[in-house]
Structure formats: structure tokens, C-alpha cells
Design a protein around this motif. Sequence first.
Motif, PDB file in Angstrom:
ATOM      1  N   PRO A 156       0.800  -1.236   0.000  1.00 17.37           N
ATOM      2  CA  PRO A 156       0.000   0.000   0.000  1.00 17.37           C
ATOM      3  C   PRO A 156       0.828   1.280   0.000  1.00 17.37           C
ATOM      4  O   PRO A 156       0.413   2.290  -0.573  1.00 17.37           O
ATOM      5  CB  PRO A 156      -0.810  -0.114   1.294  1.00 17.37           C
ATOM      6  CG  PRO A 156      -0.885  -1.581   1.560  1.00 17.37           C
ATOM      7  CD  PRO A 156       0.422  -2.141   1.094  1.00 17.37           C
ATOM      8  N   THR A 157       2.026   1.261   0.620  1.00 17.30           N
ATOM      9  CA  THR A 157       2.806   2.501   0.720  1.00 17.30           C
ATOM     10  C   THR A 157       3.358   2.965  -0.625  1.00 17.30           C
ATOM     11  O   THR A 157       3.765   4.118  -0.756  1.00 17.30           O
ATOM     12  CB  THR A 157       3.980   2.317   1.696  1.00 17.30           C
ATOM     13  OG1 THR A 157       4.800   1.224   1.265  1.00 17.30           O
ATOM     14  CG2 THR A 157       3.477   2.046   3.103  1.00 17.30           C
ATOM     15  N   MET A 158       3.359   2.086  -1.642  1.00 13.78           N
ATOM     16  CA  MET A 158       3.854   2.476  -2.964  1.00 13.78           C
ATOM     17  C   MET A 158       2.746   3.011  -3.859  1.00 13.78           C
ATOM     18  O   MET A 158       3.010   3.426  -4.977  1.00 13.78           O
ATOM     19  CB  MET A 158       4.525   1.285  -3.661  1.00 13.78           C
ATOM     20  CG  MET A 158       5.857   0.868  -3.079  1.00 13.78           C
ATOM     21  SD  MET A 158       6.716  -0.318  -4.154  1.00 13.78           S
ATOM     22  CE  MET A 158       7.158   0.727  -5.555  1.00 13.78           C
ATOM     23  N   THR A 159       1.504   3.013  -3.373  1.00  7.97           N
ATOM     24  CA  THR A 159       0.373   3.375  -4.226  1.00  7.97           C
ATOM     25  C   THR A 159      -0.143   4.776  -3.929  1.00  7.97           C
ATOM     26  O   THR A 159       0.118   5.353  -2.877  1.00  7.97           O
ATOM     27  CB  THR A 159      -0.776   2.373  -4.038  1.00  7.97           C
ATOM     28  OG1 THR A 159      -1.303   2.504  -2.706  1.00  7.97           O
ATOM     29  CG2 THR A 159      -0.301   0.941  -4.240  1.00  7.97           C
ATOM     30  N   TYR A 160      -0.913   5.291  -4.896  1.00 10.52           N
ATOM     31  CA  TYR A 160      -1.606   6.568  -4.703  1.00 10.52           C
ATOM     32  C   TYR A 160      -2.728   6.422  -3.682  1.00 10.52           C
ATOM     33  O   TYR A 160      -2.865   7.198  -2.763  1.00 10.52           O
ATOM     34  CB  TYR A 160      -2.248   7.015  -6.031  1.00 10.52           C
ATOM     35  CG  TYR A 160      -1.300   7.565  -7.060  1.00 10.52           C
ATOM     36  CD1 TYR A 160      -0.511   8.667  -6.800  1.00 10.52           C
ATOM     37  CD2 TYR A 160      -1.243   7.004  -8.328  1.00 10.52           C
ATOM     38  CE1 TYR A 160       0.336   9.186  -7.763  1.00 10.52           C
ATOM     39  CE2 TYR A 160      -0.404   7.518  -9.297  1.00 10.52           C
ATOM     40  CZ  TYR A 160       0.384   8.611  -9.014  1.00 10.52           C
ATOM     41  OH  TYR A 160       1.208   9.121  -9.964  1.00 10.52           O
ATOM     42  N   ASP A 161      -3.559   5.402  -3.950  1.00  6.25           N
ATOM     43  CA  ASP A 161      -4.820   5.283  -3.232  1.00  6.25           C
ATOM     44  C   ASP A 161      -5.117   3.853  -2.783  1.00  6.25           C
ATOM     45  O   ASP A 161      -6.261   3.482  -2.602  1.00  6.25           O
ATOM     46  CB  ASP A 161      -5.966   5.756  -4.135  1.00  6.25           C
ATOM     47  CG  ASP A 161      -5.998   5.005  -5.462  1.00  6.25           C
ATOM     48  OD1 ASP A 161      -5.105   4.166  -5.692  1.00  6.25           O
ATOM     49  OD2 ASP A 161      -6.923   5.247  -6.256  1.00  6.25           O
ATOM     50  N   GLY A 162      -4.057   3.035  -2.659  1.00 11.52           N
ATOM     51  CA  GLY A 162      -4.273   1.648  -2.269  1.00 11.52           C
ATOM     52  C   GLY A 162      -4.569   0.740  -3.437  1.00 11.52           C
ATOM     53  O   GLY A 162      -4.871  -0.442  -3.235  1.00 11.52           O
ATOM     54  N   SER A 163      -4.449   1.268  -4.673  1.00  9.50           N
ATOM     55  CA  SER A 163      -4.779   0.417  -5.825  1.00  9.50           C
ATOM     56  C   SER A 163      -3.745   0.484  -6.946  1.00  9.50           C
ATOM     57  O   SER A 163      -3.406  -0.536  -7.544  1.00  9.50           O
ATOM     58  CB  SER A 163      -6.165   0.779  -6.379  1.00  9.50           C
ATOM     59  OG  SER A 163      -6.209   2.154  -6.720  1.00  9.50           O
ATOM     60  N   VAL A 164      -3.213   1.671  -7.259  1.00 16.57           N
ATOM     61  CA  VAL A 164      -2.263   1.811  -8.362  1.00 16.57           C
ATOM     62  C   VAL A 164      -0.987   2.483  -7.866  1.00 16.57           C
ATOM     63  O   VAL A 164      -1.027   3.373  -7.008  1.00 16.57           O
ATOM     64  CB  VAL A 164      -2.872   2.622  -9.522  1.00 16.57           C
ATOM     65  CG1 VAL A 164      -3.141   4.054  -9.096  1.00 16.57           C
ATOM     66  CG2 VAL A 164      -1.977   2.580 -10.752  1.00 16.57           C
ATOM     67  N   VAL A 165       0.160   2.037  -8.381  1.00 21.59           N
ATOM     68  CA  VAL A 165       1.453   2.539  -7.910  1.00 21.59           C
ATOM     69  C   VAL A 165       1.652   4.008  -8.255  1.00 21.59           C
ATOM     70  O   VAL A 165       1.321   4.457  -9.351  1.00 21.59           O
ATOM     71  CB  VAL A 165       2.601   1.691  -8.504  1.00 21.59           C
ATOM     72  CG1 VAL A 165       3.930   2.436  -8.452  1.00 21.59           C
ATOM     73  CG2 VAL A 165       2.741   0.386  -7.747  1.00 21.59           C
ATOM     74  N   SER A 166       2.203   4.743  -7.310  1.00 19.12           N
ATOM     75  CA  SER A 166       2.587   6.136  -7.534  1.00 19.12           C
ATOM     76  C   SER A 166       3.763   6.180  -8.501  1.00 19.12           C
ATOM     77  O   SER A 166       4.771   5.507  -8.296  1.00 19.12           O
ATOM     78  CB  SER A 166       2.975   6.771  -6.196  1.00 19.12           C
ATOM     79  OG  SER A 166       3.837   7.861  -6.387  1.00 19.12           O
TER      80      SER A 166
END
Length: 293
Positions: free
Chosen positions: A153-163
Motif C-alpha cells: 500500500p505505501t507504494m500506491t496513490y490510493d491503495g490500488s495503483v502505484v505512484s
Amino acid sequence: MGRLHGGDMLKFLADAGMLASMKVGKGLAVLASLDEVLFKRGANLGDIVTVDARVLYIGKTSMEVEMIARRGSETIVTATGTYVKVDNKFRPAPVGDIVVPETEEEREAVAKAMKRREVKVNKLKNKNTMRICSNDPTNFLRHRLSNTTFVGPTMTYDGSVVSAGALLKAMDDLGGTLALRYNGIDHYSPKQDGVVTVAVSDIFFYSPIRLGDIIEMNAGLTFVGKTSMDILINVNRLNMENQECSHVTTAYFSYVRVDPEGRKKEVPIYIPENEYEVELWKESARRRGAVSS
């Protein structure tokens, strides 16, 4: 070394561009491509750095964005990129707005954005297969490094797609580590040399990375100048649910060796030995303008 990490700056730029795009597009926007990033100056411990982003042009579903990092009145990093507005299933969605330049400076900026957009469209015309899982382009290089990461989760924008910013930072971390290893630097010391990021080539993002995916990154040294190095970084994603592999991006990151005071320092000589190393050496030289294309 008391300097802001290049990967952190890339994250700041990507996130600022995303926020500007979301504000204009009134919805989630993801980074589709990042044009050449130029690090003009470094940021040191204690500096106050501001990052500005503005949308220059709006297409049907995409937006051309300019990002600038400044220390006071001094521009230290510049970048431009394309963001795409997406719906809740990450499909392109209409932006439904326009940007009207009001000053001569804005009109010139928009004109440049349009030209960059045209170049990118031409580059992508014959790349319909780029989503297919990429073979490792660093496989036959002597100096290479790999990393495999589970997307939490810490790599994502919103818990779904990677930042995109998190991915760029991870790529820069890998490339920087390889550059350090090539220079025989394996630990930090205030009296030790280091490497700094100076440029990132055009990056196209072909496949989104989602929560639960596996990211496979491979980095390889392709070119060495007097004080600088080019690192080729390739990224694939593995969907753990269906075991499908997709190509995410491939890009060149450039680094410079510096002494503890930040002065450029010569790097070890590199001579390409096999046919593949020679090929990638020439490609890097063409990009740098060292030889004619």
C-alpha cells in the motif's frame, strides 16, 4: 553527503504534476510519460525548495504538464510530462476542459508543449507491442544490478495503483547503487565520494502497476564519460493473480561522480568488450550527441 537524493526529487516532481493534473481534470490522473528531466543544481541539507507544476495543454484525455523545482529564485530541476485522466477502472476519461494562454510567455510554453506532444506521438506510433513483457536488455552487460519488489500500500496513490513518483525513486535508487558500485563506493562517509543524478531520458509508462503486483527491475551500465555514467533501467510487472508479465518502462538515468564538496570527479575507465556493450555504448553516445546518429 548532505544533499537531497535524486530519487526524492523525481518523486516531488511527479507528485506535483499529478496534483496539478487532478486539479484541472477534476479526477484521478496518472503519469503516462516523463520528458527529459534535467538536474541543473543540487539541493543541500537545510535548503528550502519549491516545486511548481502547471498544465500547459489539454487533449481529449491527457494533459501536458511542466514541473520546475526552485531554490529561491534559482531553477534547479526542470521536467515536463503527460498525465492521463482515468476513471475508477483506470481507463482513459475525458478531461472536458481547455487551457487558454493569456500571455506571450504562456503562448510560447504551450507551443513547446504541443511540439513535445507531437514528438511523443510519433515515437509511439509503431510501439503497440511495448506492453508485452520485455526481455532483460541488461542481460549481456558486465556491470548490472537487479531488484524485485512486492507492491504494498505505501507504494500506491490510493491503495490500488502505484505512484509514478515512488516507481521513479525506486528506479533511481537502483541506478544510483549500480553507479556507486562501479566506482568502488560501498558505504557512506562524509569524506567519501558519491554520485548524483543529473538527467533522466524520456520515459513512457506502458502498463499500470497495481497493488499486489511484483516489480522486476534490471539496471546495466552502458556508457562512461570522464565524470559521468549512463545506466539503462528496465521495468516489468508480474500480475500475481494470473501470472501475466507486462512491460512497464525502459529509461536511461545519468549520474556524475562527485567528491565530498560536490565537485565533479573522474570515474574509472570503461571499455565495451562484447558486441552488445558496443551497441549500447553507441546508442548512449548518440543520445549525448557525442557521435552523429
